[in-house]
Design an enzyme around this catalytic site. Structure first.
Site, mmCIF file in Angstrom:
data_model
loop_
_atom_site.group_PDB
_atom_site.id
_atom_site.type_symbol
_atom_site.label_atom_id
_atom_site.label_comp_id
_atom_site.label_asym_id
_atom_site.label_seq_id
_atom_site.Cartn_x
_atom_site.Cartn_y
_atom_site.Cartn_z
ATOM 1 C CB SER A 124 30.886 51.233 56.681
ATOM 2 O OG SER A 124 29.850 51.185 57.647
ATOM 3 C CG ASN A 135 30.258 47.050 69.056
ATOM 4 O OD1 ASN A 135 30.260 47.829 68.107
ATOM 5 N ND2 ASN A 135 30.710 47.382 70.263
ATOM 6 C CB THR A 195 59.795 17.384 37.057
ATOM 7 O OG1 THR A 195 60.934 16.934 36.341
ATOM 8 C CG2 THR A 195 58.923 16.199 37.439
ATOM 9 C CG HIS A 196 62.954 20.655 37.177
ATOM 10 N ND1 HIS A 196 63.477 21.334 38.258
ATOM 11 C CD2 HIS A 196 62.978 19.340 37.518
ATOM 12 C CE1 HIS A 196 63.820 20.463 39.202
ATOM 13 N NE2 HIS A 196 63.518 19.252 38.785
ATOM 14 C CB SER A 224 45.521 41.672 19.087
ATOM 15 O OG SER A 224 46.255 42.826 18.735
ATOM 16 C CE LYS A 255 48.851 37.673 20.022
ATOM 17 N NZ LYS A 255 49.554 38.179 21.191
ATOM 18 C CG ASN A 312 45.658 37.854 22.778
ATOM 19 O OD1 ASN A 312 46.548 37.233 22.197
ATOM 20 N ND2 ASN A 312 45.444 39.138 22.594
ATOM 21 C CD GLU A 322 46.992 36.464 28.943
ATOM 22 O OE1 GLU A 322 48.120 36.423 28.485
ATOM 23 O OE2 GLU A 322 46.092 37.162 28.453
ATOM 24 C CE1 TYR A 381 33.421 47.078 64.914
ATOM 25 C CE2 TYR A 381 33.524 49.219 65.990
ATOM 26 C CZ TYR A 381 33.407 48.450 64.835
ATOM 27 O OH TYR A 381 33.279 49.078 63.619
ATOM 28 C CD GLN A 384 33.170 51.579 59.002
ATOM 29 O OE1 GLN A 384 32.281 51.670 59.832
ATOM 30 N NE2 GLN A 384 33.668 52.635 58.373
ATOM 31 C CE LYS A 436 31.122 46.160 57.635
ATOM 32 N NZ LYS A 436 32.077 45.901 58.683
#
Ligand code: ARG
Length: 463
Positions: A23, A110, A155-156, A277, A283, A285, A290, A317, A322, A325
């Site tokens: 690790s 551990n 709403t909606h 772009s 453009k 963006n 996003e 353990y 492991q 993480k």
């Protein structure tokens, strides 16, 4: 040099095993917590007479050198050391000799990894909370300047009732405040020290866990060692808190994306946080919101991944753990950069007040107000008022105007109980300011919400 645990083995480990098992490539991020934990452990061993003065001094001096080497980039990370705990201990022993080998008395990897990881999570819990306060502060500043800026509440995703932009921003401030409180409560619940639990059952050495707990800033040692070395709830809570916070950030991002489109035009994101772009020169963006919306998905993935890792594990353990993480590091790093950049995007965006107010003339936003007028001023039952209002809306549609633009004469023709005071009720601003109930959208009640939030922010910053 062989593995630290090589005593009972007769063949050396294959390099394939090293690559699969180690690790170190990712847990090296824990180095400062590993060293901090070892120094606290050594201090306690010394106080308890388990290490003599010389040994303790050697460990402190050696660890200082290890820390310098890691921070200057001189430390050689060798994957065959498996993880950060063994890499640091090996280097310490190279520097100071035999005293380095005594450091691991009364502990195991551990409880060591449980400690390091918990220290990491607690430290980043504090960082995330600080960033959250800054973001909330920025949102409240925008809200304060826009208590009179009207836009259609939806709403909606359909125009519903007029609200003010400050009120809309305060909805997000409220969500983020809950996020803050969730992080805070996780911090408190998990502020307990795992060190001294050893492999799973405690240790015969005369250690003092209260001392190490205090030394490391924990409130107390954990209660049960078997649980402690098996427990990753602190990380799961962090992952859940981040996932929920990112869900809020994603919803705000979605609105920023909609609002900055030419169809809405409610806000203009600053050039500093927009991109162009490669083919369409005109453009601009909204890449930042996003990406914030997009990154939310992986924080959910990290939560579900760890929940799944943990679900079938017997105590205590298991090496599966492991896998705790990388996802946690990823979520924490995603959360921190997201909070930081979102704050900048909000602080630098332009609010297009005229566009928002223009949009309030679409969708007959004051229809509910006309119905309320009929109930309150004319004593008409609500169901009937609803029907009469429907006829007024139909008339507006027929004339190609908004309900708020109809005159008294038009409305009086629909129902003769309607008086000349109706026009006031149809105004969009009147509609917004009529909603003065606690937590409502009127400029006054929005102001009250802002003040409450400002007081709360001030209190958190003082603590
Ligand atoms: N690298 C391990 C982990 O991250 C450290 C604990 C290893 N303990 C053990 N008994 N193999 O979980």
């Amino acid at each position: 040099m062989g593995k630290m645990w090589s005593g009972r083995f007769s063949e050396s480990a294959s390099s394939l095993l090293d690559r699969f098992n180690a690790s170190l490539n990712f847990d090296k991020k824990l180095y400062e917590y590993d060293i901090k934990g070892s120094l606290a452990h050594a201090k306690m061993l010394h106080t308890q007479g388990i290490l003599n003065d010389q040994e303790y001094q050697d460990i402190v001096r050696g660890m200082e050198q290890v820390l310098r080497e890691i921070e200057s980039g001189d430390f050689v990370f060798d994957i065959s050391d498996e993880d950060i705990h063994m890499a640091i201990e090996k280097r310490l022993t190279e520097i100071i000799g035999d005293a380095g080998k005594k450091l691991h008395t009364a502990r195991s990897r551990n409880d060591q990894v449980a400690l390091d990881f918990r220290l990491y999570v607690q430290a980043h819990n504090e960082i995330i909370r600080r960033l959250l306060l800054e973001l909330i502060g920025t949102i409240v500043d925008v809200a304060e300047k826009n208590r009179e800026t009207m836009l259609p509440g939806m709403t909606h995703l359909q125009h519903a009732q007029p609200i003010n932009f400050g009120y809309h921003m305060m909805a997000y401030a409220s969500m983020l405040k809950r996020d803050y409180e969730r992080f805070e409560s996780s911090f408190r619940r998990n502020n307990l020290s795992p060190i001294g639990c050893a492999a799973l059952a405690g240790t015969p050495h005369p250690i003092d866990r209260k001392m190490t707990a205090k030394e490391l800033g924990f409130d107390a040692p954990t209660l049960n060692c078997l649980d402690t070395v098996s427990d990753r709830d602190f990380a799961l809570e962090m992952l859940f808190n981040i996932a929920t916070m990112m869900m809020h950030i994603s919803r705000l991002s979605e609105e920023l994306i909609l609002w900055s489109s030419s169809e809405f035009g409610f806000v203009t994101l600053s050039d500093a946080y927009s991109t162009g772009s490669s083919i369409m020169p005109q453009k601009k963006n909204p890449d930042v919101p996003e990406l914030l919306r997009g990154k939310t998905g992986r924080t959910y993935g990290n939560l579900v991944a760890l929940l799944t890792v943990m679900k079938g594990l017997p105590l205590a353990y298991n090496k599966d753990m492991q896998e705790d993480k990388e996802g946690t590091f990823d979520s924490v790093e995603t959360a921190e950069i997201s909070l930081t950049i979102l704050k900048e995007v909000i602080a630098t965006m332009t609010i297009n007040r005229e566009k928002m107010e223009e949009a309030c003339k679409i969708g007959h936003l004051s229809a509910t107000d006309l119905a309320d007028y009929l109930v309150e001023k004319c004593g008409i039952p609500f169901r009937e008022a609803h029907f009469i209002t429907g006829r007024a809306v139909a008339l507006a549609e027929q004339k190609g105007v908004d309900l708020s633009e109809l005159g008294y004469e038009d409305l009086h023709q629909i129902d003769e109980r309607i008086g000349p005071d109706v026009t006031e009720y149809l105004s969009i601003r009147h509609s917004m300011n009529a909603r003065r109930s606690e937590g409502g959208t009127s400029t006054e009640t929005t102001k009250a919400q802002i003040e409450t939030m400002q007081q709360w922010l001030k209190k958190q910053k003082e603590e």
